[in-house]
Design an enzyme around this catalytic site. Structure first.
Site, short mmCIF file in Angstrom:
data_model
loop_
_atom_site.label_atom_id
_atom_site.label_comp_id
_atom_site.label_asym_id
_atom_site.label_seq_id
_atom_site.Cartn_x
_atom_site.Cartn_y
_atom_site.Cartn_z
N HIS A 180 1.03 -1.72 0.16
CA HIS A 180 0.29 0.15 -0.14
C HIS A 180 0.85 1.35 0.16
O HIS A 180 1.44 1.48 0.82
CB HIS A 180 -0.98 -0.32 1.30
CG HIS A 180 -2.19 -0.86 1.21
ND1 HIS A 180 -2.98 -1.90 2.25
CD2 HIS A 180 -2.22 -1.72 -0.17
CE1 HIS A 180 -3.22 -2.59 2.51
NE2 HIS A 180 -3.37 -2.63 0.27
N GLU A 227 1.69 -4.59 11.56
CA GLU A 227 1.05 -3.05 11.55
C GLU A 227 1.82 -2.25 12.33
O GLU A 227 2.14 -2.52 13.81
CB GLU A 227 -0.02 -3.17 11.80
CG GLU A 227 -1.26 -3.90 10.98
CD GLU A 227 -1.92 -3.50 9.63
OE1 GLU A 227 -1.50 -2.06 9.31
OE2 GLU A 227 -2.69 -4.51 8.82
#
Length: 1105
Positions: free
Chosen positions: A806, A988
């Site tokens: 991303h 994350e």
């Protein structure tokens, strides 16, 4: 008991005696007696009601007793009374006595007083009232006694309870009760204020029904309510009657839930009235509930605007080699030519129901709260990893060339070892980057004049004469002035001023501006960028000072919203001047008289589509969609120049999509000042005050909202001032890390290679945009070329790492940089790690997205982390080939020990992992499973547990090992399920900062991110020691320590972990504010009581639970 009115009825006397006794003693101690007594009294009333004489006085006496009894008992007695069927009996008496003409006023008064006491405690009160016919009795009494305040009050109190039942509200509306209430409410007066308060409560409840709201609009009552509100606002100078003022606002709030109501409100000049009255209330903090409710009404009625764009599709077009018929891009291309996709007819949707912002397609890890468990995978067949090679080995054999280390015999290499150590040029690549044509499709401006002189000086882009020319294109002066339409350099001489450029090579060993410029030449972008942004050229050195979370100023969101409302009320103050617009490709920078800031985003990873000057020092900014898509706006990176020193500027990014953001919880934007860099401080710093993120009045087309109607965009607003004259500053969502930066870092890493390190860089594939996707192999050279040593070398377990699927999650690249630097380091830990494992690393899975400033997608307009189940070799080459590498490894029985994909998280703090566990998924989903289904090695928890012990930013509490359906095509789940890697993770990293550990209260910086990448390596070394232990006792101890208790294996934390703001982020600008989405996971109370929003202050401290 000697009251002469009481009939000499021994039963009544006995009961009264008992009652007096009970009331005298502590009632609570003897609940049983109370039950008996109330039961007897009820029985008595019933028999009285049935007897022909209907002795009103007896009933009254019993009602007096009941009233006494129920007043003292702190709610518990009322419960007993209701459970014995008391409500029904009171309704019976009400009905039978209403037939008497005229009915006894005293009896009606007492009955309604009692009903008002018990109504709120009886959940079926409304239904009982309707079925018994009591509704009409009360309504008729109100109609006949409008002047009789004494009787009117209890009747209205009962009516208020009736109205909370939606069916009753409609039936009462038909009965003319809405009009009746408007007869009772009146202008300011000191008399009968309690009566007025109750009437307004009842009216507010009635107006929740849309039919009643329409009645009120048709009856012309909106201007009446506004006039009454203004009257009370002006006269209630001591603020003694805030509840009445609040009641009037609640009625307005409920009427404006319908489109007709909003229209009537605007026509009655409601915006100005509420804006002015709220502004006068602001200084008095206790009036906040009035200001908040007014603000909510104004935002709801603010006419929906269209985004100031010709289309919501990206400003850049990229033609795909082929468009899959079912894909998102096909829908984009198939729109008929005349369609205006910025707004569509369906958007002005009146009855927008619950505003549940479903973000599942927008985050690697978020869920819609209302379906807390709907997304958990419940199909046990899917929960058991199936090693599924997917493709025949013949096809996969071509990937053997990426694993030469598994067959290398090292005879030649070891012979050359010393020579290589002397001149650490470049490791041979299997298809070296030199093949790539460096000028393909590039603007020639960048190729010429890019030399940076040996003294490391460049001609200043900021001429000292104060003529702010734009930038140095690629370091040397290639793109001077970049004014639209100007060819070649403008007056380069100026004052002939030359400024020192900081020698970042000394400060940043892996950064070299010259190498960076060389790398940019080989980078291919869709807009064919020919400029280099200064921060990427100079580099970034982490500031030495701490950057704590920004304290949120009380009332900041409200004041920003009021400034937005002022635009509607005073339109003449608004400039509305476009100063930058990518939709005019020939000339995006619009020249002017120097009264406006200059913007630019035409460089690698840049994203800003349009800038509009709204007021002298305020700008609305619009972000560009991802290429071949019409949404995903979040990443921004742009340049600003032409600023005045010491002036505060306000920037509003007006087309954000997520329903909440860490900008509401302490996160700031990043700013880079060229003047600071030239003074020897090249760095991104957190900046911005008055930051908040809230729903705005720009309508979001259902075409871009996945078909959902009536959605709005969100605004991120921040203010900042500039310290230097003639500066050029850059703003970014997070620390930028471009594709060219990666290539520069990799070339510098190769230069660090010592003879002991085995490093190979291959080109895995070319992307759609013609950029190469690097694949790194890092391990330790074998000690010698003896069979034993080569055998040990080849049999090292593999670790497979990837990042940056991303593009907007730049923090993932900084973590990866930390990992790569640690692996190439000289520390004993690093060399042990290289001896323990072979690392296969794809540091950037989506180079095209990164280069072109996308937030989420690749050039195919799709989220690549949703393509792992079935990647297309043409449209998703990096995923297709990365998956093939893993399939090849599975085929030769060398599946990695650990697979980890690095990501960034926009709505949570800390660093944490998502993994995959059958057991924990089953625990969360309540599906029945046999114990054999749940047989599972607990090893998947070891790595996150080790990280939580050694990495200060890592939080075990935020980890989750639940497999969700919406994630079944992500790397983590596919590698677990198909390749059979038990330790398959997404790691994350927060974009904001930490709320635990050593960095608690601080925003995260590149130093902490790189440290996290290094700590990940150390954790792998610990994992090696654990898994390598002959006796597994230690591992079992670790795991029992990890698992703790079986009852609660993991928190299912897929949502943001912030409390919702009391200043409701959303002040729901949608039609049904009581359905506003709860921003926390326990939003259910929010739905029960819509009024709670009105008691809100906007301090973060008393957040709702």
């Amino acid at each position: 008991t000697s009251n002469p009115d009481v009939p000499s009825n021994s039963r009544v006397l006995m009961l009264l005696g008992q009652l007096e006794k009970i009331n005298g003693e502590a009632m609570v101690r003897d609940a049983e007696t109370a039950r008996q007594v109330t039961a007897k009294i009820l029985h008595l009333i019933q028999t009285q009601g049935e007897s022909n004489t209907r002795d009103v006085q007896t009933i009254l006496n019993i009602l007096y007793i009941l009233s006494e009894l129920l007043t003292v008992g702190r709610g518990r007695r009322v419960g007993v009374f209701v459970s014995k069927g008391g409500t029904g009996i009171l309704f019976q008496i009400l009905l039978s006595n209403s037939k008497e003409l005229p009915p006894s006023e005293e009896l009606m008064l007492q009955l309604h007083s009692l009903l008002a006491k018990v109504g709120s405690k009886d959940r079926k009160f409304g239904v009982k009232a309707r079925l018994s016919g009591a509704l009409n009795v009360t309504v008729n009494l109100v109609k006949q006694n409008l002047q009789n305040a004494k009787l009117l009050l209890p009747c209205l109190q009962v009516l208020r309870v009736y109205s909370t039942n939606s069916v009753n509200a409609i039936s009462l509306g038909k009965n003319g009760v809405v009009e009746l209430m408007f007869k009772i409410i009146a202008p300011y007066s000191k008399k009968n204020t309690s009566l007025l308060k109750v009437a307004l409560d009842a009216l507010g409840a009635l107006l929740k029904s849309k039919t009643n709201a329409r009645r009120a609009v048709d009856g012309g009552h909106v201007p009446v309510l506004l006039a009454l509100y203004l009257d009370w606002h002006r006269n209630d100078t001591r603020h003694r009657h805030m509840l009445i003022r609040k009641g009037l606002l609640v009625s307005l709030r409920n009427i404006t839930n319908i489109k007709l109501g909003r229209k009537a409100f605007l026509e009655a000049d409601g915006m100005r009235i509420l804006y002015n009255s709220s502004t006068e209330c602001l200084p008095v903090r206790t009036l906040d509930p009035l200001v908040n409710t007014s603000s909510l009404i104004m935002r709801k009625c603010f006419p929906k605007n269209r985004l100031p764009l010709p289309t919501i599709k990206s400003a850049f077009q990229y033609q795909l080699p082929h468009v899959p018929a079912a894909g998102p891009v096909a829908q984009l291309y198939s729109q008929p030519p005349g369609v205006d996709d910025v707004v569509d007819e369906s958007d002005d949707n009146d009855e927008t129901e619950a505003d549940t912002e479903n973000d599942t397609e927008n985050e690697e890890d978020e869920k819609d709260h209302h379906t807390s468990n709907d997304d958990i995978e419940t199909d046990l067949n899917k929960l058991h990893p199936k090693k599924n090679p997917g493709r025949p080995f013949e096809e996969l054999r071509v990937y053997e060339r990426f694993f030469s280390e598994l067959s290398e015999d090292f005879q030649v290499i070891l012979f050359l070892k010393n020579a290589q150590a002397l001149s650490p040029k470049r490791v041979p690549m299997s298809s070296s980057q030199e093949d790539v044509n460096p000028t393909k499709g590039q603007n020639p401006q960048l190729q010429e004049g890019c030399e940076v002189s040996a003294t490391r000086q460049i001609q200043s882009p900021l001429l000292l004469g104060g003529i702010a020319t734009r930038r140095v294109g690629g370091g040397g002066g290639s793109n001077w002035g970049s004014d639209c339409g100007s060819e070649g350099p403008e007056d380069e001489a100026g004052e002939g001023a030359v400024l020192e450029v900081p020698d970042t090579a000394l400060l940043l060993p892996l950064h070299d501006p010259d190498v960076y410029v060389e790398m940019v030449k080989g980078t291919h972008s869709v807009p064919q960028y020919a400029e280099v942004a200064y921060p990427d050229y100079f580099g970034h050195i982490t500031p030495t000072f701490r950057e704590p979370h920004q304290e949120r100023v009380y009332g900041v969101q409200r004041s920003k919203i009021f400034q937005d409302i002022e635009r509607l009320i005073h339109p003449n103050d608004i400039l509305d001047k476009v100063v930058y617009d990518l939709d005019i490709p020939s000339c995006p920078v619009i020249e002017d008289d120097g009264e406006s800031l200059k913007f630019n985003s035409q460089f690698e990873s840049g994203n800003l589509r349009k800038a509009i000057q709204v007021r002298k020092y305020e700008y609305d900014l619009v972000l560009n969609s991802d290429i071949n898509s019409n949404h995903y706006h979040q990443w921004f990176y742009f340049e600003v120049s032409g600023m005045r020193v010491g002036t505060t500027y306000r920037f509003n990014i007006i087309n954000c999509e997520k329903s909440n953001s860490q900008f509401n919880y302490g996160m700031q934007v990043l700013m880079y000042s060229v003047q600071e860099a030239i003074s020897g401080r090249p760095r991104w710093v957190r900046t911005g005050t008055d930051i908040c993120y809230y729903k705005n009045h720009f309508a979001r087309s259902s075409i871009a909202a996945g078909g959902q109607k009536g959605k709005s965009y969100y605004t991120l607003t921040f203010s900042t001032s500039f310290r230097h004259k003639d500066d050029v500053c850059y703003f970014a969502y997070h620390y930028p890390y471009t594709y060219s930066t990666l290539k520069m870092h990799l070339s510098k890493l190769e230069a660090l290679r010592t003879p002991q390190i085995y490093l190979r860089q291959d080109v895995l594939c070319e992307t759609l945009g013609g950029n190469s996707c690097p694949l790194l192999t890092i391990t330790a050279m074998p000690e010698s070329n003896s069979n034993d040593h080569i055998c040990q070398f080849r049999n090292r377990p593999l670790i497979f790492l990837s990042a940056r699927v991303h593009p907007g999650e730049t923090n993932a690249s900084w973590v990866m940089k930390g990992t790569l630097e640690f692996l190439m380091g000289t520390s004993p830990l690093a060399s042990s790690l290289r001896e323990a494992y072979i690392f296969k690393i794809v540091p950037m899975l989506n180079p095209d997205g990164v280069v072109n400033g996308n937030h989420r997608c690749s050039l195919s307009g799709e989220d690549l982390n949703r393509q792992w189940q079935n990647p297309n070799p043409e449209l998703h080459p990096t995923i297709y080939h990365t998956k093939s590498l893993l399939q090849y490894l599975a085929h030769i029985q060398r599946a990695p020990l650990v697979f980890c994909d690095y990501h960034g998280h926009s709505r949570k703090k800390n660093v944490f992992m998502y993994g995959c566990s059958v057991k924990e998924t089953v625990w969360q989903s309540n599906i029945s499973a046999t114990s054999s289904d749940l047989q599972e090695d607990l090893g998947y928890r070891a790595l996150p547990k080790i990280l939580s012990q050694i990495a200060p930013a890592f939080s075990m509490a935020s980890c989750s090992f639940v497999v969700e359906r919406s994630k079944e095509s992500t790397a983590r789940v596919v590698v677990w399920r198909e390749i059979g890697v038990q330790r398959s993770y997404t790691m994350e990293s927060t974009l904001c900062g930490c709320d635990q550990g050593k960095y608690k209260g601080l925003q995260i910086g590149t130093r902490e991110l790189e440290e996290m990448g290094a700590q990940f390596c150390v954790a792998l070394l610990r994992l090696k020691r654990l898994t390598g232990l002959r006796n597994h006792q230690h591992l079992l101890d670790l795991e029992s320590d990890i698992i703790g208790s079986h009852s609660c294996p993991t928190t299912y934390v897929m949502d943001e972990d912030e409390p919702s703001f009391l200043e409701a982020i959303d002040y729901s600008a949608e039609s049904n504010d009581e359905d506003a989405e709860p921003e926390n996971e326990h939003g259910s109370e929010a739905h029960e009581n819509p009024d709670h929003l009105d008691h809100l202050s906007d301090s973060e401290t008393n957040h709702r639970d």
